[in-house]
Design a protein around this motif. Structure first.
Motif, PDB file in Angstrom:
ATOM      1  N   GLN A 126       0.826  -1.204   0.000  1.00  9.57           N
ATOM      2  CA  GLN A 126       0.000   0.000   0.000  1.00  9.57           C
ATOM      3  C   GLN A 126       0.863   1.258   0.000  1.00  9.57           C
ATOM      4  O   GLN A 126       0.549   2.254   0.653  1.00  9.57           O
ATOM      5  N   ASN A 129       1.818   3.266   3.365  1.00 10.63           N
ATOM      6  CA  ASN A 129       0.865   4.162   4.022  1.00 10.63           C
ATOM      7  C   ASN A 129       0.683   3.707   5.463  1.00 10.63           C
ATOM      8  O   ASN A 129       0.084   2.664   5.736  1.00 10.63           O
ATOM      9  N   TYR A 132      -2.928   3.018   6.777  1.00 11.40           N
ATOM     10  CA  TYR A 132      -3.473   1.724   6.347  1.00 11.40           C
ATOM     11  C   TYR A 132      -2.946   0.618   7.267  1.00 11.40           C
ATOM     12  O   TYR A 132      -3.687  -0.299   7.653  1.00 11.40           O
TER      13      TYR A 132
END
Length: 316
Positions: A126, A129, A132
């Motif tokens: 991701q 991030n 997240y």
């Protein structure tokens, strides 16, 4: 009063409370035995408190949020799940089949291994991030807690007693062999992190500002997350989970110093952590006669402070 004087003042208070804890009720017949029990306990408190304080301050800086602690990654829940699983499989023989050293290795390996899986499967895919990663951590934390509760309902009540003892942090029977190992792990983590302390001052401005000011954001975040996971895993496996200690000490340090310089904030957080734990241990032993675990006292105070932060709207 400047930052150094405040740190020196609270450091002196910590020293006085530590000496009070060590020397209270000593006499000619019992001092040798009493000190042999109390000194390792104080060492464990300062080691664990320092690790939790350091990891909480750094975690709040890289997430830019003052009501988060590394426990949102699910490590505390995983520790309780691991302990419950061991008792669920081995039953009351878990103490015999699994020594304290082996239990320490299993717990730390489980937490570090889980964090590695989180990093490889989610954080890296991701685009690194961190928010997240936090969301995934909260979901897994709920999963581990639910599984642990399910197994606790199935096991024998006598075996549940074993699990219950491991659900709360305790400094009363710390294994001195584990203390030595933990000490060297903490020293290695400190040496690894020391060059990054100044960059934390810039990271507190946020990702975009940090990158614009020349910080290799992704690389620094990765290095800091590794240290956070190791410190939390070792601290939790050594004495048990203390959920709200990190929020309490990290925010109090920022409130007292009102500075962005992490060399002061971290030092103050470590001292406050020592004060909270040794003071809590003193209250637990002398006033409550060990009837209430220290983690309950700290979590009670930390929980009230957490509500205070929410009501005051002190998130960053």
């Amino acid at each position: 009063m400047d930052h150094k004087k405040k740190i020196l003042l609270l450091g002196t208070i910590l020293l006085i409370i530590t000496l009070l804890y060590l020397c209270l009720d000593l006499n000619a017949n019992s001092w040798r035995y009493a000190l042999s029990r109390r000194i390792p306990r104080v060492f464990a408190i300062l080691l664990t408190g320092g690790g939790i304080a350091f990891s909480s301050v750094v975690f709040q800086t890289i997430t830019n949020n003052r009501i988060l602690t590394p426990s949102v990654l699910g490590l505390d829940s995983l520790y309780l799940f691991t302990q419950t699983l061991v008792v669920f499989i081995l039953g009351s023989n878990s103490f015999i089949l699994l020594s304290a050293e082996m239990n320490f290795v299993v717990s730390v390996s489980a937490m570090v291994g889980f964090s590695t899986i989180l990093y490889v499967l989610f954080f890296k895919k991701q685009r690194e991030n961190i928010y997240y990663l936090l969301l995934i951590g909260i979901i897994f934390s709920t999963l581990f807690s639910s599984l642990a509760s399910f197994m606790q309902m199935l096991i024998d009540p006598n075996e549940f007693h074993i699990v219950q003892d491991r659900m709360f942090a305790s400094f009363n029977n710390v294994n001195t062999d584990l203390l030595t190992i933990s000490f060297f792990i903490f020293i290695a983590a400190g040496i690894y992190t020391f060059p990054l302390i100044k960059q934390l001052d810039v990271l507190s401005l946020g990702r975009d500002h940090a990158i614009n000011l020349g910080v290799n954001y992704d690389k620094v975040i990765k290095r800091l997350l590794i240290v956070i996971v190791i410190l939390v895993a070792v601290s939790t496996a050594l004495v048990g989970p203390i959920t709200f200690l990190g929020i309490l000490v990290a925010n109090l340090a920022r409130e007292i110093l009102t500075t962005y310089k992490h060399k002061y904030i971290i030092s103050m957080a470590v001292i406050i952590s020592g004060l909270a734990l040794i003071g809590g241990q003193l209250v637990s032993e002398r006033i409550l006669n060990l009837g209430v675990p220290i983690s309950v006292i700290v979590n009670f105070a930390g929980g009230i402070y957490f509500i205070y932060l929410l009501l005051k709207g002190k998130t960053v």
